[in-house]
Write a protein that holds these residues in place. Structure first.
Motif, PDB file in Angstrom:
ATOM      1  N   LEU A   8       0.824  -1.206   0.000  1.00  0.00           N
ATOM      2  CA  LEU A   8       0.000   0.000   0.000  1.00  0.00           C
ATOM      3  C   LEU A   8       0.860   1.259   0.000  1.00  0.00           C
ATOM      4  CD1 LEU A   8      -2.844   1.176   0.054  1.00  0.00           C
ATOM      5  CD2 LEU A   8      -2.760   1.052   2.551  1.00  0.00           C
ATOM      6  N   THR A  75      -5.774   2.986  -4.330  1.00  0.00           N
ATOM      7  CA  THR A  75      -5.302   3.275  -2.976  1.00  0.00           C
ATOM      8  C   THR A  75      -6.454   3.667  -2.060  1.00  0.00           C
ATOM      9  OG1 THR A  75      -3.183   4.027  -3.855  1.00  0.00           O
ATOM     10  CG2 THR A  75      -3.729   4.720  -1.626  1.00  0.00           C
ATOM     11  N   SER A  95      -4.445   9.285   0.356  1.00  0.00           N
ATOM     12  CA  SER A  95      -5.494   8.697  -0.480  1.00  0.00           C
ATOM     13  C   SER A  95      -6.806   9.498  -0.395  1.00  0.00           C
ATOM     14  CB  SER A  95      -5.736   7.244  -0.081  1.00  0.00           C
ATOM     15  OG  SER A  95      -6.224   7.162   1.247  1.00  0.00           O
TER      16      SER A  95
END
Length: 102
Positions: A8, A75, A95
């Motif tokens: 991530l 994301t 994000s």
């Protein structure tokens, strides 16, 4: 740190890099291409802009432009997924997401 968290963070980094490249190209276009088009006669400027409009969608710029948008969406979806128990504030801010209430 889990592998999913590393992935991530890598995804956020790729998104930021793509946005940086795309933003830089758009800034460069508005900084010196548009003033240069203003400095020539209207017919030449129109012809030049039409040629740019034909080539731009086929250029390498489309990869960071579209790619950063797609990775930003990915994301955001990943960050908001209910199975993520621990989110970091920088990733949430990057994000554009807030943690859902439970």
């Amino acid at each position: 740190m889990k592998k999913s968290e590393i992935f991530l963070e890598l995804l956020v980094g790729v998104t930021a890099l793509g946005a940086l490249v795309a933003g830089g190209a758009l800034f460069a276009f508005s900084s010196f291409v548009m003033p240069a088009l203003r400095s020539v006669d209207a017919h030449t400027a129109i012809t030049s802009m039409q040629a740019i409009n034909v080539e731009a969608p086929r250029s390498a710029l489309m990869l960071p432009l579209v790619g950063s948008a797609l990775t930003a969406i990915a994301t955001g979806i990943w960050q908001r997924s209910p199975d993520r128990t621990a989110g970091s504030l920088p990733l949430s801010v990057a994000s554009g997401c807030s943690r859902p209430s439970r």
